[in-house]
Scaffold this motif. Structure first.
Motif, PDB file in Angstrom:
ATOM      1  N   LEU A 161       6.884  17.632   1.291  1.00 46.33           N
ATOM      2  CA  LEU A 161       6.817  18.182  -0.071  1.00 46.33           C
ATOM      3  C   LEU A 161       7.078  17.105  -1.125  1.00 46.33           C
ATOM      4  O   LEU A 161       6.425  17.090  -2.169  1.00 46.33           O
ATOM      5  CB  LEU A 161       7.819  19.325  -0.228  1.00 46.33           C
ATOM      6  N   ALA A 162       7.990  16.198  -0.853  1.00 44.90           N
ATOM      7  CA  ALA A 162       8.255  15.110  -1.802  1.00 44.90           C
ATOM      8  C   ALA A 162       7.044  14.202  -1.922  1.00 44.90           C
ATOM      9  O   ALA A 162       6.679  13.775  -3.023  1.00 44.90           O
ATOM     10  CB  ALA A 162       9.480  14.323  -1.357  1.00 44.90           C
ATOM     11  N   SER A 163       6.384  13.925  -0.800  1.00 49.95           N
ATOM     12  CA  SER A 163       5.187  13.093  -0.842  1.00 49.95           C
ATOM     13  C   SER A 163       4.048  13.804  -1.566  1.00 49.95           C
ATOM     14  O   SER A 163       3.240  13.171  -2.246  1.00 49.95           O
ATOM     15  CB  SER A 163       4.763  12.712   0.571  1.00 49.95           C
ATOM     16  N   MET A 214       0.839  -1.176   0.000  1.00 49.04           N
ATOM     17  CA  MET A 214       0.000   0.000   0.000  1.00 49.04           C
ATOM     18  C   MET A 214       0.884   1.239   0.000  1.00 49.04           C
ATOM     19  O   MET A 214       1.821   1.346   0.783  1.00 49.04           O
ATOM     20  CB  MET A 214      -0.886  -0.006   1.238  1.00 49.04           C
ATOM     21  N   THR A 215       0.579   2.160  -0.865  1.00 43.99           N
ATOM     22  CA  THR A 215       1.359   3.380  -0.993  1.00 43.99           C
ATOM     23  C   THR A 215       0.766   4.467  -0.112  1.00 43.99           C
ATOM     24  O   THR A 215      -0.440   4.668  -0.084  1.00 43.99           O
ATOM     25  CB  THR A 215       1.365   3.855  -2.458  1.00 43.99           C
ATOM     26  N   VAL A 216       1.633   5.178   0.593  1.00 40.40           N
ATOM     27  CA  VAL A 216       1.203   6.243   1.500  1.00 40.40           C
ATOM     28  C   VAL A 216       1.616   7.582   0.911  1.00 40.40           C
ATOM     29  O   VAL A 216       2.775   7.775   0.546  1.00 40.40           O
ATOM     30  CB  VAL A 216       1.853   6.068   2.896  1.00 40.40           C
ATOM     31  N   PHE A 217       0.643   8.488   0.804  1.00 40.16           N
ATOM     32  CA  PHE A 217       0.917   9.845   0.350  1.00 40.16           C
ATOM     33  C   PHE A 217       0.331  10.819   1.349  1.00 40.16           C
ATOM     34  O   PHE A 217      -0.594  10.501   2.094  1.00 40.16           O
ATOM     35  CB  PHE A 217       0.293  10.115  -1.026  1.00 40.16           C
ATOM     36  N   VAL A 218       0.861  12.013   1.329  1.00 38.05           N
ATOM     37  CA  VAL A 218       0.322  13.066   2.177  1.00 38.05           C
ATOM     38  C   VAL A 218      -1.004  13.540   1.574  1.00 38.05           C
ATOM     39  O   VAL A 218      -1.239  13.412   0.377  1.00 38.05           O
ATOM     40  CB  VAL A 218       1.354  14.213   2.305  1.00 38.05           C
ATOM     41  N   ARG A 219      -1.869  14.070   2.422  1.00 37.88           N
ATOM     42  CA  ARG A 219      -3.155  14.581   1.933  1.00 37.88           C
ATOM     43  C   ARG A 219      -2.915  15.788   1.028  1.00 37.88           C
ATOM     44  O   ARG A 219      -1.808  16.327   0.970  1.00 37.88           O
ATOM     45  CB  ARG A 219      -4.047  14.962   3.112  1.00 37.88           C
ATOM     46  N   ASP A 220      -3.956  16.228   0.327  1.00 38.42           N
ATOM     47  CA  ASP A 220      -3.826  17.402  -0.527  1.00 38.42           C
ATOM     48  C   ASP A 220      -3.519  18.624   0.323  1.00 38.42           C
ATOM     49  O   ASP A 220      -4.187  18.880   1.329  1.00 38.42           O
ATOM     50  CB  ASP A 220      -5.108  17.633  -1.325  1.00 38.42           C
ATOM     51  N   LEU A 221      -2.502  19.369  -0.097  1.00 39.18           N
ATOM     52  CA  LEU A 221      -2.077  20.542   0.660  1.00 39.18           C
ATOM     53  C   LEU A 221      -2.779  21.788   0.146  1.00 39.18           C
ATOM     54  O   LEU A 221      -2.986  21.938  -1.063  1.00 39.18           O
ATOM     55  CB  LEU A 221      -0.564  20.736   0.528  1.00 39.18           C
ATOM     56  N   SER A 222      -3.116  22.674   1.070  1.00 36.27           N
ATOM     57  CA  SER A 222      -3.642  23.967   0.652  1.00 36.27           C
ATOM     58  C   SER A 222      -2.480  24.825   0.158  1.00 36.27           C
ATOM     59  O   SER A 222      -1.302  24.508   0.391  1.00 36.27           O
ATOM     60  CB  SER A 222      -4.360  24.657   1.813  1.00 36.27           C
ATOM     61  N   LYS A 223      -2.798  25.904  -0.508  1.00 36.51           N
ATOM     62  CA  LYS A 223      -1.762  26.784  -1.041  1.00 36.51           C
ATOM     63  C   LYS A 223      -0.925  27.385   0.087  1.00 36.51           C
ATOM     64  O   LYS A 223       0.297  27.504  -0.022  1.00 36.51           O
ATOM     65  CB  LYS A 223      -2.401  27.884  -1.878  1.00 36.51           C
ATOM     66  N   GLU A 224      -1.588  27.734   1.187  1.00 36.19           N
ATOM     67  CA  GLU A 224      -0.871  28.323   2.321  1.00 36.19           C
ATOM     68  C   GLU A 224       0.083  27.307   2.953  1.00 36.19           C
ATOM     69  O   GLU A 224       1.218  27.639   3.306  1.00 36.19           O
ATOM     70  CB  GLU A 224      -1.855  28.834   3.385  1.00 36.19           C
ATOM     71  N   GLU A 225      -0.393  26.059   3.095  1.00 40.24           N
ATOM     72  CA  GLU A 225       0.459  25.014   3.665  1.00 40.24           C
ATOM     73  C   GLU A 225       1.669  24.755   2.777  1.00 40.24           C
ATOM     74  O   GLU A 225       2.792  24.627   3.263  1.00 40.24           O
ATOM     75  CB  GLU A 225      -0.324  23.715   3.839  1.00 40.24           C
ATOM     76  N   LYS A 246       6.908   8.069  -4.166  1.00 38.76           N
ATOM     77  CA  LYS A 246       6.640   6.945  -3.280  1.00 38.76           C
ATOM     78  C   LYS A 246       7.698   6.898  -2.181  1.00 38.76           C
ATOM     79  O   LYS A 246       8.782   7.460  -2.311  1.00 38.76           O
ATOM     80  CB  LYS A 246       6.632   5.654  -4.075  1.00 38.76           C
ATOM     81  N   VAL A 247       7.365   6.199  -1.104  1.00 38.50           N
ATOM     82  CA  VAL A 247       8.233   6.142   0.073  1.00 38.50           C
ATOM     83  C   VAL A 247       9.630   5.601  -0.272  1.00 38.50           C
ATOM     84  O   VAL A 247      10.627   6.177   0.170  1.00 38.50           O
ATOM     85  CB  VAL A 247       7.566   5.334   1.208  1.00 38.50           C
ATOM     86  N   PRO A 248       9.770   4.525  -1.055  1.00 39.07           N
ATOM     87  CA  PRO A 248      11.125   4.064  -1.378  1.00 39.07           C
ATOM     88  C   PRO A 248      11.955   5.093  -2.149  1.00 39.07           C
ATOM     89  O   PRO A 248      13.161   5.201  -1.948  1.00 39.07           O
ATOM     90  CB  PRO A 248      10.892   2.810  -2.230  1.00 39.07           C
ATOM     91  N   GLY A 290      12.267   4.047   5.506  1.00 37.78           N
ATOM     92  CA  GLY A 290      10.886   4.110   5.042  1.00 37.78           C
ATOM     93  C   GLY A 290       9.896   4.189   6.186  1.00 37.78           C
ATOM     94  O   GLY A 290       8.860   4.839   6.090  1.00 37.78           O
ATOM     95  N   GLU A 291      10.211   3.521   7.281  1.00 34.47           N
ATOM     96  CA  GLU A 291       9.326   3.550   8.448  1.00 34.47           C
ATOM     97  C   GLU A 291       9.207   4.964   9.006  1.00 34.47           C
ATOM     98  O   GLU A 291       8.116   5.414   9.351  1.00 34.47           O
ATOM     99  CB  GLU A 291       9.859   2.604   9.521  1.00 34.47           C
ATOM    100  N   HIS A 292      10.329   5.667   9.076  1.00 34.11           N
ATOM    101  CA  HIS A 292      10.301   7.048   9.577  1.00 34.11           C
ATOM    102  C   HIS A 292       9.504   7.957   8.627  1.00 34.11           C
ATOM    103  O   HIS A 292       8.746   8.819   9.078  1.00 34.11           O
ATOM    104  CB  HIS A 292      11.723   7.579   9.740  1.00 34.11           C
ATOM    105  N   ILE A 293       9.649   7.753   7.340  1.00 32.30           N
ATOM    106  CA  ILE A 293       8.921   8.560   6.359  1.00 32.30           C
ATOM    107  C   ILE A 293       7.423   8.324   6.489  1.00 32.30           C
ATOM    108  O   ILE A 293       6.627   9.271   6.510  1.00 32.30           O
ATOM    109  CB  ILE A 293       9.415   8.244   4.932  1.00 32.30           C
TER     110      ILE A 293
END
Length: 82
Positions: free
Chosen positions: A36-38, A1-12, A43-45, A55-58
């Protein structure tokens, strides 16, 4: 399963870029770069190879950002052993 950050607002996104470029605390800078990379759908790798972080820390950093937002970038230093 791939983990990504949620959609960021422009301010964030702007705040993360500012922290990544001019941040004084290296912990906050590293975490901002990971988020920002996410956000760019790396992807985490790939992030792990780029920044030489486990990867666990990410994954932990991404989950924490999704739950807490910008407050998750601040380090939680605690007292040591009494």
């Amino acid at each position: 399963m791939t983990v990504f950050v949620r959609d960021l607002s422009k301010e964030e996104r702007n705040r993360l870029v500012r922290i990544a470029r001019k941040g004084a605390d290296p912990v906050q800078v590293r975490r901002a770069l990971l988020i920002l990379a996410s956000a760019q759908k790396m992807k985490v790798p790939e992030i792990s190879r780029l920044y030489h972080i486990s990867g666990e820390h990410i994954r932990h950093t991404i989950h924490r950002f999704n739950e807490e937002g910008m407050d998750s970038l601040k380090p939680r230093y605690c007292g040591g052993r009494p």
